[in-house]
Design a protein around this motif. Sequence first.
Motif, PDB file in Angstrom:
ATOM      1  N   GLU A  50       0.821  -1.224   0.000  1.00 59.32           N
ATOM      2  CA  GLU A  50       0.000   0.000   0.000  1.00 59.32           C
ATOM      3  C   GLU A  50       0.852   1.271   0.000  1.00 59.32           C
ATOM      4  OE1 GLU A  50      -3.590   0.123   0.522  1.00 59.32           O
ATOM      5  OE2 GLU A  50      -3.922  -2.028   0.574  1.00 59.32           O
ATOM      6  N   GLY A  61      -0.386   7.876 -11.534  1.00 54.50           N
ATOM      7  CA  GLY A  61      -1.749   8.149 -12.015  1.00 54.50           C
ATOM      8  C   GLY A  61      -2.042   9.641 -12.014  1.00 54.50           C
ATOM      9  N   GLU A  82       3.341  -4.353 -11.315  1.00 57.40           N
ATOM     10  CA  GLU A  82       2.870  -5.744 -11.434  1.00 57.40           C
ATOM     11  C   GLU A  82       3.946  -6.734 -11.000  1.00 57.40           C
ATOM     12  OE1 GLU A  82       0.293  -4.759 -15.327  1.00 57.40           O
ATOM     13  OE2 GLU A  82       1.121  -6.780 -15.280  1.00 57.40           O
ATOM     14  N   GLY A 112     -15.302  -4.280 -19.628  1.00 58.66           N
ATOM     15  CA  GLY A 112     -14.727  -3.117 -20.306  1.00 58.66           C
ATOM     16  C   GLY A 112     -13.509  -2.551 -19.605  1.00 58.66           C
ATOM     17  N   ILE A 114      -9.693  -3.226 -17.859  1.00 56.03           N
ATOM     18  CA  ILE A 114      -8.586  -4.199 -17.794  1.00 56.03           C
ATOM     19  C   ILE A 114      -7.652  -3.971 -16.600  1.00 56.03           C
ATOM     20  CG2 ILE A 114      -8.598  -4.655 -20.277  1.00 56.03           C
ATOM     21  CD1 ILE A 114      -5.954  -2.825 -20.260  1.00 56.03           C
ATOM     22  N   HIS A 115      -7.974  -3.022 -15.722  1.00 57.82           N
ATOM     23  CA  HIS A 115      -7.127  -2.787 -14.543  1.00 57.82           C
ATOM     24  C   HIS A 115      -7.245  -3.974 -13.593  1.00 57.82           C
ATOM     25  CE1 HIS A 115      -7.771   1.317 -16.092  1.00 57.82           C
ATOM     26  NE2 HIS A 115      -6.583   1.576 -15.588  1.00 57.82           N
ATOM     27  N   ASP A 116      -6.106  -4.537 -13.194  1.00 58.24           N
ATOM     28  CA  ASP A 116      -6.252  -5.702 -12.300  1.00 58.24           C
ATOM     29  C   ASP A 116      -5.337  -5.701 -11.079  1.00 58.24           C
ATOM     30  OD1 ASP A 116      -3.816  -6.476 -13.324  1.00 58.24           O
ATOM     31  OD2 ASP A 116      -4.432  -8.530 -13.729  1.00 58.24           O
ATOM     32  N   GLY A 118      -5.189  -3.711  -8.291  1.00 51.85           N
ATOM     33  CA  GLY A 118      -5.914  -3.573  -7.017  1.00 51.85           C
ATOM     34  C   GLY A 118      -6.776  -4.778  -6.716  1.00 51.85           C
ATOM     35  N   VAL A 122      -6.591  -7.335  -3.509  1.00 50.26           N
ATOM     36  CA  VAL A 122      -7.759  -7.639  -2.661  1.00 50.26           C
ATOM     37  C   VAL A 122      -7.964  -9.156  -2.592  1.00 50.26           C
ATOM     38  CG1 VAL A 122     -10.272  -7.402  -2.438  1.00 50.26           C
ATOM     39  CG2 VAL A 122      -8.898  -5.415  -3.100  1.00 50.26           C
ATOM     40  N   SER A 160     -14.633  -4.860  -9.110  1.00 50.58           N
ATOM     41  CA  SER A 160     -13.692  -3.748  -9.134  1.00 50.58           C
ATOM     42  C   SER A 160     -13.892  -2.923 -10.410  1.00 50.58           C
ATOM     43  CB  SER A 160     -12.276  -4.337  -9.108  1.00 50.58           C
ATOM     44  OG  SER A 160     -11.321  -3.313  -9.058  1.00 50.58           O
ATOM     45  N   LEU A 163     -12.386   2.649 -13.910  1.00 51.04           N
ATOM     46  CA  LEU A 163     -12.769   3.704 -14.853  1.00 51.04           C
ATOM     47  C   LEU A 163     -14.179   4.175 -14.514  1.00 51.04           C
ATOM     48  CD1 LEU A 163     -11.625   1.909 -18.151  1.00 51.04           C
ATOM     49  CD2 LEU A 163     -10.418   3.773 -16.989  1.00 51.04           C
ATOM     50  N   THR A 164     -14.409   5.472 -14.622  1.00 55.83           N
ATOM     51  CA  THR A 164     -15.775   5.972 -14.366  1.00 55.83           C
ATOM     52  C   THR A 164     -16.744   5.338 -15.375  1.00 55.83           C
ATOM     53  OG1 THR A 164     -15.069   7.910 -15.624  1.00 55.83           O
ATOM     54  CG2 THR A 164     -15.225   8.181 -13.263  1.00 55.83           C
ATOM     55  N   MET A 189     -19.795  -6.656  -2.826  1.00 59.18           N
ATOM     56  CA  MET A 189     -18.840  -5.648  -2.334  1.00 59.18           C
ATOM     57  C   MET A 189     -18.187  -4.983  -3.545  1.00 59.18           C
ATOM     58  SD  MET A 189     -15.652  -5.943   0.302  1.00 59.18           S
ATOM     59  CE  MET A 189     -14.944  -7.425  -0.372  1.00 59.18           C
ATOM     60  N   GLY A 192     -12.554   0.089  -6.071  1.00 54.63           N
ATOM     61  CA  GLY A 192     -11.833   0.658  -7.217  1.00 54.63           C
ATOM     62  C   GLY A 192     -11.718   2.155  -6.997  1.00 54.63           C
ATOM     63  N   VAL A 210     -12.385   0.732   0.623  1.00 55.89           N
ATOM     64  CA  VAL A 210     -11.449   1.692   0.025  1.00 55.89           C
ATOM     65  C   VAL A 210     -10.123   1.041  -0.342  1.00 55.89           C
ATOM     66  CG1 VAL A 210     -10.492   2.559   2.209  1.00 55.89           C
ATOM     67  CG2 VAL A 210     -10.589   4.065   0.222  1.00 55.89           C
ATOM     68  N   ALA A 212      -7.514  -2.939   0.267  1.00 56.67           N
ATOM     69  CA  ALA A 212      -7.569  -4.382   0.493  1.00 56.67           C
ATOM     70  C   ALA A 212      -7.780  -4.732   1.970  1.00 56.67           C
ATOM     71  CB  ALA A 212      -6.279  -5.019  -0.020  1.00 56.67           C
TER      72      ALA A 212
END
Length: 227
Positions: A50, A61, A82, A112, A114-116, A118, A122, A160, A163-164, A189, A192, A210, A212
Motif C-alpha cells: 500500500e 496516475g 505488477e 470493459g 482491464i485494470h487488475d 488492485g 484484494v 472492481s 474507470l468511471t 462488495m 476501485g 477503500v 484491500a
Amino acid sequence: MKGNGKMDKENEARLLDDLRQAVIMGDIHKTEKLATDSIKEGTDLLLVLEEGLGKGIETVGDLFGKGEIFLPELMGAAYAMEVGTTILVDELKKKGIKRKSLGVIVIGTAAGDIHDIGKTIVATLLTANGFEVYDLGTDVSREIFVEKVREYNADIVGISSLLTTTMPAQEEVITALSKANLRAHVKVMVGGAPVTLEWAEQIGADAYAVNAAEAVIKARELMGFET
Ligand code: HCB
C-alpha cells in the motif's frame, strides 16, 4: 536491520521511498530487488504493497491525469508495479495456506475494464485471511459473474472498477444477480479508485471497501464474523 529480523523504522521508510521511486521510474529490476529485500527483511508486506508500490502508482496516475507523463510511462510504471506485486502476492499466498475457509468469494474487474492490480491485491489478502477466493480476472461480463456465483455457491461477489465508464457495469451485475434469483444468497462488495460509499449505496451494493485491508474487514462483517 535489527537483530530480530524486523526492519527498524528508518530503514523501512527508506525502503518504502525507494520502492515508490522505482515504480514512478518504471524501474523493473529495482522494484523486483526491493520487493524481494522487503520479504527477506521481515517488513510488513501489506505496508509495502500500500505505502510503497501503491503510493508510487498513485503518483504516476496523478501525473498521467495532469498530462505530465504519457501512456508509455504509465505502462512502464504499471509493469514495474505488477512485477513487485506478484512477488509480494506470492509470499502472502504462501502465508494464507491451510486455513479453514471463512466463506467463498468470487471477484473480478467489471466489463470493459482491464485494470487488475488492485483487484489482485484484494483477492490475495482475502485468501491470506482465510477466504476461498475465485479470481475471474478482468473485463468480466455480468453473465460470467452470475455463472460463477452460481457455480461456486459464492457468499460474496467483489466487483472492481477503475474507470468511471465501467462503474455502471457494477450495477448491471447486481441487476443480473437479481434476475437470476441469486441476489438474496450473495452479498456484493464494490471497490476501485473512482468508487465511493455513496455510489455503492446508490446501486444497492452491500459493502464498499477503500482498500484491500478494509475489504477483509468488510468481508468478515458480511459473513457475520467479529472484526
Ligand atoms: Co489506467 N487509468 N487506463 N492503466 N490507470 C487510471 C485508472 C486513471 C484514473 C488515470 C488518470 O487519468 N488519472 C484513468 C481513469 C480515468 C477515469 O475513468 N476517470 C485511467 C485511464 C484513462 C486508462 C486508459 C483508458 C488509458 C488509455 O488507454 N488511454 C486505459 C484503460 C483501458 C481499459 O481498462 N479498457 C488504462 C490502462 C492502464 C494500464 C494498462 C497502463 C495500467 C493497468 C495495468 C494493470 O492493472 N494490469 C493502468 C494503471 C496502472 C492506472 C493507475 C495509474 C493505477 C491503477 C492501480 O493499479 N492502482 C490509475 C490511476 C489511479 O487509480 N489513481 C490509472 C493501484 C491499486 C492498488 O489501487 O484502486 O486499483 P486500486 O485498488 C485498491 C482499491 O481501489 C480497492 O482495493 C485495492 C487495493 O488497495 N479495491 C477494491 C479495488 N477493487 C476492489 C474491489 C472490491 O470488491 C473491494 C475493494
